[in-house]
Design an enzyme around this catalytic site. Structure first.
Site, PDB file in Angstrom:
ATOM      1  N   HIS A  87      -1.448  -4.384  13.411  1.00 59.98           N
ATOM      2  CA  HIS A  87      -0.804  -5.404  14.236  1.00 59.98           C
ATOM      3  C   HIS A  87       0.703  -5.197  14.134  1.00 59.98           C
ATOM      4  O   HIS A  87       1.429  -6.043  13.619  1.00 59.98           O
ATOM      5  CB  HIS A  87      -1.224  -6.802  13.764  1.00 59.98           C
ATOM      6  CG  HIS A  87      -1.766  -7.616  14.882  1.00 59.98           C
ATOM      7  ND1 HIS A  87      -1.451  -8.935  15.069  1.00 59.98           N
ATOM      8  CD2 HIS A  87      -2.602  -7.292  15.890  1.00 59.98           C
ATOM      9  CE1 HIS A  87      -2.076  -9.385  16.146  1.00 59.98           C
ATOM     10  NE2 HIS A  87      -2.775  -8.414  16.655  1.00 59.98           N
ATOM     11  N   HIS A 132      -4.478   1.020  24.007  1.00 58.76           N
ATOM     12  CA  HIS A 132      -4.979   0.191  22.918  1.00 58.76           C
ATOM     13  C   HIS A 132      -6.506   0.106  22.927  1.00 58.76           C
ATOM     14  O   HIS A 132      -7.145   0.145  21.891  1.00 58.76           O
ATOM     15  CB  HIS A 132      -4.367  -1.216  23.051  1.00 58.76           C
ATOM     16  CG  HIS A 132      -4.672  -2.110  21.904  1.00 58.76           C
ATOM     17  ND1 HIS A 132      -3.773  -2.363  20.894  1.00 58.76           N
ATOM     18  CD2 HIS A 132      -5.772  -2.819  21.598  1.00 58.76           C
ATOM     19  CE1 HIS A 132      -4.319  -3.174  20.019  1.00 58.76           C
ATOM     20  NE2 HIS A 132      -5.525  -3.475  20.418  1.00 58.76           N
TER      21      HIS A 132
END
Lengths: 272, 1013
Positions: free
Chosen positions: B330, B259
């Site tokens: 998200h 990430h």
């Protein structure tokens, strides 16, 4: 005579139309100041330094516990006497969208002669059950003494709210407001010929929230305090209109909404 | 007298003439719309549990001045309002109370607490509030399962529900939840983790700890602690010399997560193409295909101010202002809690803007979602939500987050496809504006920290929520995915912080700022420490939501609404005063240094000491294998169709969720706050036709604008990701051209969402998926160079897979390309709707027989089988750009009255949509476009998705001048806009499509009508 009226544009706690509200007051010839409500509470600043007070739109405290409720309380309990004095001094006040909700919840609108800050009406959830952003047409009450709407007939503006339904507990209260010309702005069908404002409920979405008697905005008994759900500041220039690319505009790009602020500024110039 | 039991306040709407219980009614309508469930009436009760030093004398004021609106609501304290037969004369069939689980953000409760402090400052010092919502049902179907009903009303991951069935209701036993007492956290003394173990144990450490580190990375860490120099320094600072503390290992795991470090994009890839015989190595896709083209463009232009290294990319807009843009995804949180996940997505990317340079003001949001089909009727794997519910939740989260923050949502898209059933994609983007220079002369896109600057954490507090978000999103979603990774945003806390920090910026008080997102303080301070060469932080100073968090938890918690900023010591007093005025918590937690280390203490004790260089550059490069063999797709089958049938096909196409009107959903986003939105999501005479791109004029009264558009076509990935990416970029550019963008000042954002593409047992087809990524990047490189469109920021999310009950669902490779461009004069912006009857209609650009993976053949496949194969649209950037330039010039001469891009569903769909905006019909002849292409048939002509095509209309009197302006391009005069309800398309005198516009519009608007008024 005030040459350049000083406008207190309140900010903080989720107010979010402060920047454009300042801009339209400046377009209308005033000087706008962005004032955090706490600086009025803690004494760093005072409303008496200003000629006009504006409570802009936004989502103060996230609309929790009812839109405008908590910010209204901050004003009602935090700067009660400053606010009352401001109105008693004959200074104009405008509340737009969340600002209108604040004025209603704190009892400044529809208000009373004593400025007692007792709530008598409310703004609640749209019958549609949801927030929406859409353009509406307003018609102004030409018999009203509201200083903000003098000479105005109709105006196109967006509404952007989930809680814009104006309600009172008893219809006779509305009769009284009407009699006192406190019902200033109503939603109408732009296809109908002017004047067409009516108490008969308009269909959705012409009246976007099923407001009682199609009410979009009211003033206090003095005509100085005005609140409305739609956003006249959002139509400050014609390029912001909903259908402007379909219209023949010419050279003048000033938007319909500016007139409201010009009225307030003019009043302050002439009377304060 | 102190009352220990919480006070229980209940509020319900009065029944006044003309007033409804709107909350209850909304639930009733939603159940009818989503499940076809008929319920006679639903009413609602809002509940507040209030703990504090309140007694009977406070009750009346508490109700009438705070919790209840006396004009329209009834309110009671410590009674059941359901027992009042004046208010509830009839016994309900069922009553269900919903409340949050302990520790979950309850924004209404926080607001209530604030309200209590206004009314009763003395009594509210230690007060706590929580809220509940009770739904009261009348007239439910006999066979309705109450538990099922409760499940529709709450998400067990974050909420609790309690049911009173009919019998309980008869006996006045009402549903009553207790105050959600947060779990007690026990402070754990930092532990030491022994890495002197075998490889298997290293992997086990990573897996068990949710660290998402691979063996080589674990070995690299192991090696670091074997370094004698490292050991000596650690000893000196009082740390275990030969092994990491849990704080250090967690910090490394966050910083090195996929990430945060984008390890796949940074990998060394061995790429083989079995079609061409290519066998090559790519040292980082990111450096090769994203950074390099942008830096090459940057040598030719002077308006690229900040690229890749900050929270968003920055371009100069004019001499006074810069613009910046960023989009994030998200996805994992939105799968688990659609509302909270999406909300934290949007408020999170807003903070990226606030954390750019010395801080930019967010002025526009974009929202692009990919969901499973809303009407999906197949099986849903356990642990996943129905896509319709994901859609509603995500939409509500983004609506709440954006609207409450006062940032208009100006552009977006929604894509539906079955493979998003597992992980939905939730892209949230934000545009920001900042002054070129501050009053003190500093350029606001540059951070200027110095050693000695004080590190402040600003905004929300740190809690146990959001621990392991960064590492969690670097893994696939499984049954074991932790609920702690889910959070609910608090837009008002953030709004106060935004107001305060922008004032601090303008007052010259900030030296550096960044947001706390993935990885929490570990990332935010760790990243900024790179600028000065070190930082020293004391975790004991960090304000907490609940006591007892361990050091590593404080460091990596991703609790929302927090920024980390650096302030010079001499400015601290003023900075804290400003925070105080805005009621924003700002706490000094450390200082920047130039020691070379990220040094973390908890009180007096050192708990971590990581060399900055090792932290940021120590992660080893992945070595990956990629192999491309073109996929084989079955050919589609086309039905026999006369003109009316073609009209019906167009109608069905317009009703496809991918093409259907999204008005019901989009209208509930505020797209006009800030009073700057010139071209809106809606246009046309009835404000319901689709806009192509947003145009905003962010400086009030000035006419320079900015254009925001996007492109997304994951369908094409099934044939070739090169075509998919080329199509996305062209779509974004085309949309921007339609409104009149300045072609010489456009910047792009690439947001990749990919399925796992590292070959492994779980991903046997990893080489192919990686090859798809390689091809996608090559298209990005080629097309961005050709359009001189630099990517200034971007993001990738590389593990969009779920494994539930052993079944794996992977998203199709998806790119969202977002464009931010300049607009020289918004008064010349053009909208997509036809204007007046008699206006001349043109199709610009060539149409080829390109129906591969088109919406049309996908519809045929869904309706009656067959494949989606065929030729996928190819790009000709030279031809397209020449056309775009000439069209832009014509727009500046005000020769064009409407422009609409041809994309999903092709020319016929674009034509119908342009008519919707004028309430018009049209009559066009398309014979000419056939002359331009040999193999074109009517399917390709009407519904093919060839790139580079724009449908425009021109006033009759301007048509010759327009044709001259377009003389060097494919420009086909097709016919005229006409009054009436008919749309007629002919070819050489033969009618090939005929339909009623009102019927088409009905089909287009019905599919995604969310229900209600």
């Amino acid at each position: 005579m005030v040459e350049i009226p000083q406008v207190a544009v309140l900010t903080g706690f989720g107010i979010n139309c402060d920047v454009e509200t300042m801009a339209v007051f400046e377009m209308a010839g005033a000087k706008a100041h962005r004032i955090h409500i706490n600086s009025l509470v803690n004494g760093d600043d005072s409303l008496e330094n200003y000629h006009i007070m504006a409570i802009p739109g936004g989502f103060s405290f996230g609309d929790h516990l009812g839109s405008g409720r908590l910010l209204g309380n901050r004003l009602r309990f935090g700067i009660r006497e400053q606010v009352r004095q401001f109105v008693k001094d004959g200074k104009p006040v405008i509340g737009i969208c969340n600002g209108f909700q604040v004025l209603v919840k704190m009892g400044l609108l529809p208000g009373d002669d004593d400025v007692s800050l007792q709530q008598t009406a409310s703004l609640t959830l749209n019958d549609s059950g949801h927030y929406e952003d859409r353009w509406v047409t307003l018609e102004f009450n030409s018999d009203s003494h509201c200083v903000w709407t003098k000479g105005l007939s109709r105006m196109r503006t967006p509404v952007r709210h989930g809680e814009g339904k104006f309600v009172v507990p008893d219809q006779t209260v509305l009769d009284q407001y009407e009699q006192q010309q406190q019902v200033v702005a109503r939603y109408i069908d732009p296809k109908d010929e002017y004047p067409s404002a009516t108490n008969k409920p308009l269909s959705y979405p012409l009246c976007p929230n099923a407001s009682m008697r199609n009410i979009a905005g009211v003033c206090d008994p003095s005509g100085l305090v005005f609140g409305l759900m739609p956003h006249p500041e959002a139509n400050h220039s014609k390029w912001l209109g909903a259908t402007w690319t379909r219209e023949d505009i010419g050279e003048d790009w000033k938007g319909e909404g500016i007139a409201v602020f010009e009225n307030g500024v003019k009043y302050a110039k002439e009377n304060l | 007298m102190t009352v220990l039991q919480p006070q229980r306040v209940e509020v319900t709407p009065k029944s006044l003439t003309g007033l409804k219980d709107t909350r209850g009614e909304s639930i009733r309508r939603q159940l009818a719309s989503d499940h076809g469930l008929e319920i006679a009436e639903v009413r609602s009760i809002t509940g507040y549990l209030v703990k504090g030093n309140f007694n009977d004398s406070h009750h009346e004021k508490m109700v009438s001045d705070l919790f209840c609106d006396p004009i329209i609501e009834h309110g009671v304290v410590n009674q059941y309002i359901l027992n009042d037969t004046n208010i509830f004369p009839e016994k309900p069939d069922v009553a269900i109370q919903i409340g949050f689980k302990p520790g979950v953000t309850d924004n209404a409760a926080q607001a209530g607490l604030d309200g209590l402090k206004t009314l009763f400052p003395a009594q509210s010092e230690d007060a706590e509030v929580s809220t509940t919502m009770t739904y009261i049902f009348y007239g439910i179907p006999n066979d309705l399962d109450c538990q099922w009903l409760a499940n529709q009303l709450h998400n067990p991951m974050i909420e609790r529900a309690i049911i009173s069935d009919q019998e309980s209701c008869e006996n006045n036993q009402w549903p009553t939840l207790d105050f959600p007492e947060p779990p007690v956290n026990i402070f754990g003394i930092p532990t030491t983790i022994d890495l002197e173990v075998d490889d298997e144990s290293l992997i086990e450490l990573s897996d068990k700890g949710l660290l998402a580190l691979n063996l080589e990375e674990m070995q690299t860490i192991q090696a670091h602690y074997r370094d004698p120099m490292v050991r000596a320094t650690r000893e000196r600072e009082g740390l275990p010399p030969a092994a990491p503390t849990d704080v250090e290992l967690e910090c490394l795991a966050q910083t090195w997560s996929e990430h945060c470090k984008h390890k796949i994009f940074a990998a060394n890839i061995h790429h083989v193409d079995t079609e061409t015989g290519e066998d090559s190595h790519i040292d980082s896709l990111f450096k090769t295909h994203i950074m390099k083209p942008t830096f090459d463009i940057a040598e030719k232009v002077d308006w690229l101010l900040s690229l890749f290294h900050d929270n968003s990319g920055v371009i100069e807009w004019n001499s006074e202002w810069s613009l910046c843009i960023k989009a994030e995804t998200h996805n994992s949180p939105s799968a688990l809690d659609p509302f909270g996940g999406a909300m934290t997505g949007i408020v999170g990317v807003n903070r990226d803007i606030l954390g750019t340079g010395l801080g930019a003001r967010p002025i526009a949001n974009t929202d692009v979602f990919c969901f499973g089909p809303p009407d999906y009727d197949g099986e849903i794997p356990e642990g996943l939500f129905h896509p319709g519910r994901v859609f509603r939740g995500v939409h509500a989260g983004v609506r709440s987050g954006g609207n409450e923050s006062g940032i208009p949502t100006v552009n977006g898209a929604i894509v539906f496809e079955e493979r998003y059933l597992g992980k939905p994609l939730v892209y949230c983007g934000t545009v920001g504006i900042m002054p070129r220079r501050l009053a003190d002369g500093r350029e606001s896109h540059d951070k200027t920290p110095s050693p000695g600057d004080v590190i402040y954490m600003v905004g929300g507090r740190v809690g146990s929520d959001g621990i392991h978000g960064a590492t969690f999103s670097s893994l696939e979603l499984t049954e074991e995915s932790p609920s702690s990774a889910v959070q609910i945003g608090d837009p008002i806390t953030q709004k106060k912080m935004v107001d305060m920090l922008l004032k601090a910026r303008d007052d010259g008080l900030l030296q550096v700022t960044t947001d706390n997102g993935a990885g929490g303080l570990s990332s935010s301070i760790g990243e900024m420490a790179e600028l000065t060469g070190g930082a020293k932080v004391d975790l004991s100073q960090v304000p907490l939501k609940q006591v007892g968090l361990s050091s590593w938890e404080i460091l990596v918690s991703e609790s929302q609404e927090r920024m980390t900023v650096g302030v010079r010591p001499e400015d601290c007093q003023e900075f804290e005063k400003l925070a105080n005025l805005h009621e924003v918590e700002a706490t000094a937690v450390g200082t920047f240094t130039d020691s070379g280390d990220f040094h973390i203490l908890h009180g007096e004790q050192s708990v971590a000491l990581l060399p900055i260089e090792f932290l940021h550059d120590g992660v080893p490069q992945l070595q990956l294998e990629s192999e491309w063999t073109p996929p084989i797709n079955e050919e589609p089958s086309y039905p026999q169709a006369n003109a009316t049938d073609m009209g019906d096909i167009l109608s069905r196409l317009l009703g496809r969720p991918n093409i259907a009107s999204k008005e019901w959903w989009v209208r509930s986003y505020d797209h006009e706050v800030i009073a700057q939105t010139v071209i809106k999501p809606f246009c046309g005479v009835n404000h319901d036709a689709p806009g192509d791109a947003a145009v905003i004029a962010p400086i009030h009264g000035e006419t320079q604008g900015a254009v925001i558009s996007c492109g997304i076509i994951p369908r094409y990935s099934d044939i070739d990701t090169y075509a998919m990416v080329a199509g996305c970029i062209d779509e974004a550019v085309r949309n921007a051209v339609c409104v009149g963008v300045d072609l010489d000042r456009m910047a792009g954002l690439d947001n990749f969402c990919w399925p796992d593409s590292v070959e492994s047992e779980k991903t046997p087809d990893g080489r192919y998926k990686l090859a798809q990524l390689v091809r996608a990047n090559r298209a990005l490189d080629d097309v961005c160079r050709a359009y001189q469109l630099p990517c200034i920021s971007g993001k990738d999310s590389m593990k969009n897979d779920v494994i539930m009950n052993g079944e794996k669902i992977s998203v199709p490779p998806t790119l969202l390309f977002t464009l931010l461009g300049n607009h020289e004069d918004v008064r010349k912006a053009v909208s997509s709707d036809f204007k007046n009857s008699g206006d001349v209609i043109y199709l610009l650009g060539q149409t080829h027989q390109e129906l591969g993976a088109s919406e049309l053949v996908t519809m045929f496949r869904d309706e009656c089988g067959g494949g989606i194969g065929g030729i996928v649209p190819a790009i000709d950037t030279t031809r397209n750009l020449a056309l775009y330039r000439d069209l832009t010039a014509a727009m500046r001469q005000e020769l064009v009255v409407s422009a609409h891009d041809c994309s999903d569903g092709g020319f016929a769909v674009a034509l119908a949509e342009a008519c919707f905006g004028a309430d018009s019909g049209c009559s066009v002849d398309i014979s000419e476009i056939f002359n331009d292409s040999n193999s074109l048939d009517k399917w390709g002509a009407l519904f093919g998705e060839s790139l580079g095509r724009i449908l425009v209309s021109v006033k009759h009197e301007d048509s010759l001048q327009f044709e001259e302006a377009m003389a060097n391009n494919a420009c086909f005069r097709l016919g005229e806009v006409c009054n009436g309800d008919e749309i007629t398309i002919t070819k050489s005198g033969e009618t090939i499509l005929q339909a009623s516009m009102s019927a088409l519009k009905q089909s287009w608007q019905a599919t995604l009508d969310g229900g209600g008024a």
